[in-house]
Structures are given as C-alpha cells and as structure tokens.
Motif scaffolding. Structure first.
Motif, PDB file in Angstrom:
ATOM      1  N   CYS A  27       0.846  -1.185   0.000  1.00 13.77           N
ATOM      2  CA  CYS A  27       0.000   0.000   0.000  1.00 13.77           C
ATOM      3  C   CYS A  27       0.889   1.245   0.000  1.00 13.77           C
ATOM      4  CB  CYS A  27      -0.907  -0.008   1.225  1.00 13.77           C
ATOM      5  SG  CYS A  27      -1.866   1.510   1.395  1.00 13.77           S
ATOM      6  N   CYS A  67      -0.363   3.337   3.727  1.00 10.64           N
ATOM      7  CA  CYS A  67       0.065   2.887   5.060  1.00 10.64           C
ATOM      8  C   CYS A  67       1.218   1.890   5.008  1.00 10.64           C
ATOM      9  CB  CYS A  67      -1.110   2.287   5.809  1.00 10.64           C
ATOM     10  SG  CYS A  67      -1.668   0.692   5.181  1.00 10.64           S
ATOM     11  N   CYS A 101      -6.352  -1.327  -0.397  1.00 10.32           N
ATOM     12  CA  CYS A 101      -5.749  -1.723   0.877  1.00 10.32           C
ATOM     13  C   CYS A 101      -6.853  -2.100   1.869  1.00 10.32           C
ATOM     14  CB  CYS A 101      -4.910  -0.576   1.439  1.00 10.32           C
ATOM     15  SG  CYS A 101      -4.235  -0.947   3.072  1.00 10.32           S
ATOM     16  N   CYS A 159      -6.299   0.682   5.105  1.00 14.79           N
ATOM     17  CA  CYS A 159      -6.600   2.124   5.030  1.00 14.79           C
ATOM     18  C   CYS A 159      -7.455   2.481   3.816  1.00 14.79           C
ATOM     19  CB  CYS A 159      -5.304   2.930   5.039  1.00 14.79           C
ATOM     20  SG  CYS A 159      -4.402   2.890   3.470  1.00 14.79           S
TER      21      CYS A 159
END
Ligand SMILES: [Zn+2]
Length: 136
Positions: free
Chosen positions: A33, A36, A47, A50
């Motif tokens: 990701c 994050c 993701c 997040c």
C-alpha cells in the motif's frame, strides 16, 4: 508432477501482473500500500487496512517460515503429486502466501520451518514460487 494434465494457469490481472512477471526475473514481488505501507497478497485493488487505491510492489527476500500447512492425500487430482504439502508461508517482510513445499518429506513438515523461495519452471510457460527448507 505428472504429465497427464497441465497445471492450472494463473490469470494475470492489472493487480497481479507484476507478481507473475517477477517470476521470470527471479523476483518475488509483493504488493504494498502506498498509503500505510501494508504488504498484501494476493494482490488486489484496495488496501484492506486504510482503503487506499494506490500501491507499488517490493521485492521480497523470498525467505520466511511455515505459518501453517496441510498435507493432501486424497483425492488425487492430476497433475499434482501426492502426498501434496501445501503451506501458508509467512515471509520475513510480514505477509503470507500459499505455495507448495519441495525438497522435504511431507511427514517432516512443521510449523515454524524456515524456508526460501525457489522459482521453479513447472511447465514451459509457467514458473511458480515454490518453497524449500533452508539448509542452515
Ligand atoms: Zn493502506
């Protein structure tokens, strides 16, 4: 593996293409990701942590350990060999993937066993990231 049937082939999507193309270069590419930095496998569009849609990939060391496993005895399905040791590998980078174990008697597989990826050409047009116990 037998010659009686061919291996099921992966379908490369826009998310998994880098993973499969990495096989030919000896790279185990794992999706990360961009928000994050969470690693995830199999590759996907979003993701799960997040919800970012932005991602890139890292090249894994290909080292890890057996997080869990199963040894399949029955029913035998071509072209796989039996008993078939299928493991959930936890990579040292922190994500997991399912693969086969090679170079070990299935009866000797254990949780925590240290393994390393071995890019194996199982058919002319198919390289898979199999895992072999580390010798030391
Ligand atoms: Zn994220």
């Amino acid at each position: 593996m037998t010659d009686a049937a061919s291996m099921p082939k992966p379908i490369a999507t826009s998310f998994s293409r880098e993973f499969w193309e990495g096989m030919g270069r000896g790279e185990l590419r794992i999706q990360r990701c961009a928000g994050c930095k969470l690693l995830r496998h199999p590759p996907g569009p979003m993701c799960p942590h997040c919800h970012s849609l932005d991602w890139d990939t890292i090249v894994s060391s290909g080292r890890g350990h057996v997080f869990s496993f199963v040894v399949v005895h029955h029913p035998p399905v071509p072209p796989f060999s039996y008993p078939n040791a299928i493991a959930l590998i936890e990579l040292d980078e922190g994500t997991r993937l399912v693969s086969n174990l090679v170079g070990i008697d299935p009866a000797d597989v254990a949780i925590g066993l240290r393994v390393r990826v071995e890019f194996t050409r199982v058919e002319d047009d198919l390289v898979l990231p199999l895992f072999r116990p580390e010798t030391s």
